[in-house]
Design an enzyme around this catalytic site. Structure first.
Site, PDB file in Angstrom:
ATOM      1  N   SER A 286      -3.223  -1.945   5.109  1.00 37.59           N
ATOM      2  CA  SER A 286      -3.870  -0.651   5.306  1.00 37.59           C
ATOM      3  C   SER A 286      -3.216   0.350   4.371  1.00 37.59           C
ATOM      4  O   SER A 286      -2.084   0.132   3.905  1.00 37.59           O
ATOM      5  CB  SER A 286      -3.683  -0.186   6.765  1.00 37.59           C
TER       6      SER A 286
ATOM      7  N   TYR B 245       0.922   0.485  14.622  1.00 35.50           N
ATOM      8  CA  TYR B 245       0.055   0.041  13.528  1.00 35.50           C
ATOM      9  C   TYR B 245       0.786   0.135  12.190  1.00 35.50           C
ATOM     10  O   TYR B 245       0.754  -0.796  11.379  1.00 35.50           O
ATOM     11  CB  TYR B 245      -1.199   0.914  13.517  1.00 35.50           C
TER      12      TYR B 245
END
Length: 275
Positions: free
Chosen positions: A142, A155
């Site tokens: 990401s 995350y």
């Protein structure tokens, strides 16, 4: 350069979102595709779509299940041939504030977003190296794996690890003719937030009614923001281009570019303390 035509690709999270976009791009380019996902209905729909273009196999798989990974690997290689294109794409979004998270949520998020990548690599890469026919590995991280954003501690922790793993893998596997890429997307038009919210474990500290409403509003806002992002099929095309060109980093937009530059400047400036 890796020519994907005639090769077999294994794609986790392959029935939805980015994974399905990658599958479509690989199928159009002439690769056989094996899709692994928890969503059996979506797997059936993806197989019906892609089978008109190429060879397709599907597997209901939790990427934390190492034995399940091994069974899927044996099955796909028996039916479609050796896997030499590996896409460790399955992932979940979100988490909770650290004070409310608890070990169960840590284990869930790290187990899928990082452990799933590790399991994919450990299952398939030794086979790829032993065959000596080259190939390519793409791990989905990401933009939040390059610089801390508002994506949350859980995350961000997992995605930073995925980026570092890809960088190290590239150094190790280049002698075997196996390329490595890491996908660092910004917003992509998928339903990952709401899809994974229903799967995650409960918070350590339960929420009040007001807090629950606030979480639901944030989920709606995040989903709406994602829907304005890059279409998943376009991301699949970007990934295909990167595999063919053997590029390490795959970006889908420039959203974190300024933040990343500031982070690097801060890292370099910290060396001044040694002078």
């Amino acid at each position: 350069m890796t020519d994907v035509q005639g090769r077999t690709a294994f794609i986790t999270g392959g029935a939805n979102g980015i994974g399905l976009g990658i599958a479509r791009a690989m199928a159009k380019a002439g690769a056989n595709v094996a899709l692994a996902d928890l969503d059996a209905a979506a797997l059936d729909a993806a197989k019906a779509e892609l089978a008109t273009t190429t060879g397709v196999e599907t597997f209901v798989l939790d990427v934390r299940d190492r034995d399940g990974f091994a069974r899927a690997a044996d099955a796909v290689e028996a039916r479609l041939g050796p896997v030499s294109l590996l896409f460790n794409n399955a992932g979940v979004a979100g988490g909770a504030p650290v004070a409310q998270m608890g070990y169960a949520m840590w284990d869930w998020g790290i187990g899928i977003n990082l452990g799933g990548v590790i399991n994919g690599v450990e299952t398939f890469v030794p086979r790829m190296v032993a065959r000596g026919a080259g190939g390519h590995v793409v791990n989905t991280a990401s933009g939040a794996g390059l610089v801390a954003t508002d994506s949350g501690v859980l995350y961000t922790t997992a995605k930073f690890a995925v980026v570092g793993m890809a960088e190290a893998l590239q150094r190790e596997l280049q002698g075997a003719g196996i390329g490595v890429s890491v996908l660092c997307p910004g917003p992509v038009a998928t339903n990952i937030v709401k899809r994974t919210h229903s799967l995650r474990p409960a918070r350590e500290q339960p929420l009040s009614a007001e807090q629950t409403r606030a979480v639901e509003a944030r989920l709606d806002a995040t989903t709406a923001w994602l829907q304005q992002g890059v279409p998943s099929d376009r991301v699949g095309e970007m990934v295909l281009d990167a595999v063919r060109a053997n590029r390490l980093f795959i970006h889908t937009d420039r959203i974190v570019a300024d933040l990343l530059e500031a982070r690097h400047q801060a890292l370099l400036a910290a060396f001044a303390a040694l002078d």
